[in-house]
Scaffold this motif. Structure first.
Motif, mmCIF file in Angstrom:
data_model
loop_
_atom_site.group_PDB
_atom_site.id
_atom_site.type_symbol
_atom_site.label_atom_id
_atom_site.label_comp_id
_atom_site.label_asym_id
_atom_site.label_seq_id
_atom_site.Cartn_x
_atom_site.Cartn_y
_atom_site.Cartn_z
ATOM 1 N N ASP A 1 78.180 -12.549 12.019
ATOM 2 C CA ASP A 1 77.921 -11.300 11.290
ATOM 3 C C ASP A 1 79.194 -10.496 11.054
ATOM 4 N N LEU A 2 80.202 -10.725 11.887
ATOM 5 C CA LEU A 2 81.408 -9.893 11.830
ATOM 6 C C LEU A 2 82.597 -10.569 11.168
ATOM 7 N N VAL A 3 82.628 -11.906 11.182
ATOM 8 C CA VAL A 3 83.829 -12.643 10.768
ATOM 9 C C VAL A 3 83.494 -13.589 9.623
ATOM 10 N N PRO A 4 84.281 -13.597 8.546
ATOM 11 C CA PRO A 4 84.052 -14.550 7.446
ATOM 12 C C PRO A 4 84.172 -15.993 7.933
ATOM 13 N N LEU A 5 83.520 -16.897 7.218
ATOM 14 C CA LEU A 5 83.414 -18.292 7.648
ATOM 15 C C LEU A 5 84.760 -18.919 7.958
ATOM 16 N N ARG A 6 85.724 -18.752 7.080
ATOM 17 C CA ARG A 6 87.003 -19.429 7.265
ATOM 18 C C ARG A 6 87.754 -18.944 8.507
ATOM 19 N N GLU A 7 87.514 -17.703 8.919
ATOM 20 C CA GLU A 7 88.239 -17.124 10.052
ATOM 21 C C GLU A 7 87.524 -17.341 11.385
ATOM 22 N N ARG A 8 86.297 -17.886 11.360
ATOM 23 C CA ARG A 8 85.479 -17.903 12.580
ATOM 24 C C ARG A 8 85.986 -18.859 13.649
ATOM 25 N N GLY A 9 86.714 -19.899 13.238
ATOM 26 C CA GLY A 9 87.125 -20.912 14.202
ATOM 27 C C GLY A 9 87.883 -20.339 15.375
ATOM 28 N N LYS A 10 88.783 -19.394 15.094
ATOM 29 C CA LYS A 10 89.570 -18.786 16.169
ATOM 30 C C LYS A 10 88.675 -18.059 17.163
ATOM 31 N N PHE B 1 89.730 -27.930 31.350
ATOM 32 C CA PHE B 1 90.688 -26.963 30.822
ATOM 33 C C PHE B 1 91.371 -27.439 29.546
ATOM 34 N N THR B 2 91.124 -28.668 29.114
ATOM 35 C CA THR B 2 91.607 -29.118 27.804
ATOM 36 C C THR B 2 90.651 -28.697 26.694
ATOM 37 N N VAL B 3 89.403 -28.379 27.065
ATOM 38 C CA VAL B 3 88.400 -28.017 26.057
ATOM 39 C C VAL B 3 88.798 -26.738 25.331
ATOM 40 N N ALA B 4 89.163 -25.700 26.081
ATOM 41 C CA ALA B 4 89.467 -24.407 25.471
ATOM 42 C C ALA B 4 90.702 -24.444 24.572
ATOM 43 N N PRO B 5 91.856 -24.942 25.033
ATOM 44 C CA PRO B 5 93.021 -24.991 24.134
ATOM 45 C C PRO B 5 92.765 -25.821 22.878
ATOM 46 N N ALA B 6 92.071 -26.966 23.044
ATOM 47 C CA ALA B 6 91.776 -27.800 21.878
ATOM 48 C C ALA B 6 90.877 -27.055 20.908
ATOM 49 N N SER B 7 89.887 -26.338 21.434
ATOM 50 C CA SER B 7 88.958 -25.598 20.588
ATOM 51 C C SER B 7 89.671 -24.492 19.812
ATOM 52 N N ILE B 8 90.545 -23.745 20.493
ATOM 53 C CA ILE B 8 91.272 -22.653 19.835
ATOM 54 C C ILE B 8 92.244 -23.201 18.795
ATOM 55 N N ALA B 9 92.975 -24.264 19.143
ATOM 56 C CA ALA B 9 93.951 -24.843 18.211
ATOM 57 C C ALA B 9 93.268 -25.347 16.941
ATOM 58 N N VAL B 10 92.125 -26.013 17.103
ATOM 59 C CA VAL B 10 91.394 -26.511 15.930
ATOM 60 C C VAL B 10 90.880 -25.353 15.088
ATOM 61 N N GLY B 11 90.366 -24.313 15.748
ATOM 62 C CA GLY B 11 89.878 -23.160 14.998
ATOM 63 C C GLY B 11 90.966 -22.530 14.148
ATOM 64 N N ILE B 12 92.164 -22.419 14.689
ATOM 65 C CA ILE B 12 93.289 -21.841 13.942
ATOM 66 C C ILE B 12 93.683 -22.750 12.776
ATOM 67 N N LEU B 13 93.789 -24.050 13.033
ATOM 68 C CA LEU B 13 94.197 -24.993 11.986
ATOM 69 C C LEU B 13 93.185 -25.038 10.847
ATOM 70 N N VAL B 14 91.900 -25.018 11.188
ATOM 71 C CA VAL B 14 90.870 -25.035 10.145
ATOM 72 C C VAL B 14 90.918 -23.746 9.335
ATOM 73 N N SER B 15 91.139 -22.623 10.003
ATOM 74 C CA SER B 15 91.238 -21.350 9.285
ATOM 75 C C SER B 15 92.427 -21.342 8.333
ATOM 76 N N VAL B 16 93.523 -21.971 8.734
ATOM 77 C CA VAL B 16 94.723 -22.002 7.887
ATOM 78 C C VAL B 16 94.542 -22.958 6.719
ATOM 79 N N THR B 17 94.009 -24.156 6.986
ATOM 80 C CA THR B 17 93.917 -25.191 5.947
ATOM 81 C C THR B 17 92.646 -25.097 5.108
ATOM 82 N N GLY B 18 91.583 -24.513 5.680
ATOM 83 C CA GLY B 18 90.312 -24.461 4.966
ATOM 84 C C GLY B 18 89.569 -25.785 4.989
#
Length: 558
Positions: free
Chosen positions: A162-171, A353-370
């Motif tokens: 509800d608060l964040v547009p689709l492309r930005e949600r990954g982070k 503890f690899t789950v969280a960094p991988a999840s955040i990194a992918v969210g950022i990359l998807v937001s950047v590349t679309g």
């Protein structure tokens, strides 16, 4: 040009583009639109999101902290093994069953009201369990907590949409995943520490400061838009019949799946009858939602898209794999490596503890590349490879070896968390996004419940087969194979010798069969992911539940 004019212009451009391209697909229409305006998060949005992270961490801690402490609590309260089993399982069952209900009710009564209701359930359940003097009261408290935990799990993710547009949600979903990872890893350590060194009741009292923070910040900052209706009009929109059918049917499926092979055999009528009734009830529920319900609890049109179908199936496979790892990998450390419950929690770090960094990194990359399909396919490739590497774990595997072996699976499951969430949201319309997210969360929890059960069946059969081939252990094969957790204590109390070494080898070999089965589930999820379409993430935030804007009053100075 003001914001309203820009929004009107965008809708006109979109409408004109659709009229000129009626033969194109929805995804191609989106791709030719003017990119949405830049989104800038407000300070209030950050406070709301921080609050969602805090209560998510609380739910994650509570979901995992009790398991290690149950033997000590059972000894203190003189409880039976079955009572301890249900005290640990009830949270998972109730939190799974009620997630779609919270999502649907939040659309009718508002997100703010329902997240507070969920927090009330969670807090009351914690207090009930903390003052319990027998397992019956703990079971009641844990069940109440589970209802609230399910609401927290579903609504925190919905509020982010509800608060964040689709492309930005990954982070942002990445940080929520980080809260789950921290809670899942530290929960057993905290629970074991309280139970061993202090008092097990602090496992529940620990929740209260986090809940208090939520009760303060949510009313102050989570002021969302909502459709104005009378209370009676809202009640009329609730799918009462569908809700009862859904809760009853899912419960009838999950309970026998949970106790199969533990309380009753899988071929017992006590397992098969409720399971068949639950499946029939779910079929009737689908028919009711499709042809009778005016305001369905679950919008079946969400399953009409191949991208959504592929990733709903994928998240079930993901839940099975992840929960099987979190349940059976600790048994490897405790039984084979002889680690204490607290050190077992530490040993899980390479996996969790690899789950969280991988999840955040992918969210950022998807937001950047679309683009998100690459992440789904990479996630499944790493998960398949990781499950394959798990079969190398043996009695004499060195510490350095198992650390690196477990890293791959952790990265794979971490990459899948945000990438599949992107897929199901991209496949849903703006008005259906909340329902798509709640279904995604429900199927993940549903898969987790099945993960423990499926792993249990595979482990029991494999261990029995291995033990029956050992002359000195064939007579106790059925007894040892029935309870994988109790067998850990049996192994620890056995004197050193050939029989103990044989039992350790059989235990490790049985776990290898579990990991081989997980390879199959990972391959199934990976193959289904090939149906995922490359949908566009570039679209405006569409929600009726966004943050209310502060009214600005202009005063003319004369």
């Amino acid at each position: 040009m003001d914001a309203a004019s820009e929004s009107t212009l965008f809708r006109e451009l979109k409408s004109g583009s659709e009229e000129q391209n009626t033969s194109t697909t929805p995804s191609s229409q989106t791709s030719i639109l003017t990119p949405p305006t830049a989104w800038v998060p407000s300070g209030r949005m950050y406070i709301v999101f921080l609050t969602m992270c805090v209560i998510t961490l609380t739910a994650a801690l509570d979901a995992t902290s009790l398991s290690v402490a149950l033997p000590i609590i059972s000894e203190k309260l003189h409880g039976s093994a079955i009572e301890a089993f249900w005290s640990g399982t009830s949270f998972l069952l109730t939190s799974t069953v009620f997630q779609p209900n919270f999502a649907s009710l939040s659309d009718i009564f508002g997100r703010k009201a329902l997240i507070l209701v969920a927090l009330v359930f969670f807090t009351v359940g914690a207090i009930v369990a903390s003052v319990a003097n027998n397992f019956s009261v703990i079971l009641v408290g844990r069940s109440i907590q589970g209802v609230g935990g399910g609401g927290i799990i579903a609504l925190t993710e919905i509020i982010v949409t509800d608060l964040v547009p689709l492309r930005e949600r990954g982070k942002y979903f990445g940080f929520l995943s980080m809260m789950w990872a921290i809670g899942s890893v530290s929960g057993p350590i905290i629970g074991g520490a309280f139970a061993q060194e202090a008092n097990w009741r602090w496992i529940f009292w620990l929740n209260l400061p986090f809940c208090a923070l939520g009760f303060v910040l949510i009313p102050l900052y989570l002021n969302l838009n909502h459709k104005t209706e009378s209370f009676m009009e809202k009640l009329a929109r609730v799918d009462w019949v569908g809700s009862v059918m859904f809760v009853g049917s899912v419960t009838a499926v999950l309970i026998p799946v949970t106790w199969g092979g533990v309380m009753y055999d899988w071929d017992s009528w006590r397992t098969l009858v409720p399971l068949c009734m639950g499946v029939a009830g779910l079929a009737a529920f689908v028919a009711y939602e499709r042809w009778v319900s005016v305001n369905p609890l679950i919008r079946l049109n969400l399953f009409g898209n191949r991208t959504a179908l592929a990733n709903y199936f994928g998240t079930i496979m993901h839940g099975i794999i992840l929960w099987c790892l979190l349940y059976y990998l600790p048994l490897y450390y405790e039984a084979i490596k002889g680690l204490s419950p607290i050190m077992t929690g530490v040993a899980l770090f390479p996996e969790t503890f690899t789950v969280a960094p991988a999840s955040i990194a992918v969210g950022i990359l998807v937001s950047v590349t679309g683009r998100f399909r690459w992440a789904i396919w990479l996630g499944w490739a790493l998960t398949i490879a990781g499950m394959g590497l798990m079969t190398l774990l043996d009695v004499h595997t060195s510490t350095v070896s198992w650390i690196f072996i477990c890293l791959v699976g952790g990265l794979g499951t971490g990459v899948l968390f945000p990438s599949m969430a992107f897929a199901v949201q991209a496949a849903a319309s703006g008005e259906d996004t909340a329902y798509a997210v709640s279904l995604f969360s429900f199927f993940r929890a549903f898969g987790q419940a099945f993960g423990v059960a499926v792993g249990g069946v595979i482990f029991q059969n494999a261990l029995r087969s291995k033990l029956e081939a050992i002359p000195g252990l064939s007579a106790v094969a059925g007894e040892y194979a029935k309870d994988s957790v109790a067998l850990v204590q049996v192994i620890r109390m056995m004197p050193l010798g050939a029989e103990r070494e044989a039992l350790l080898g059989a235990y490790a070999d049985a776990l290898k069969v579990v990991w081989m089965a997980m390879i199959g589930f990972a391959v199934a999820g990976g193959l289904a992911s090939l149906w995922t379409e490359g949908l566009s993430l570039d679209r405006e935030l569409e929600t009726q539940h966004g943050l209310k804007e502060k009214k600005v009053v202009d005063v003319e100075k004369k």
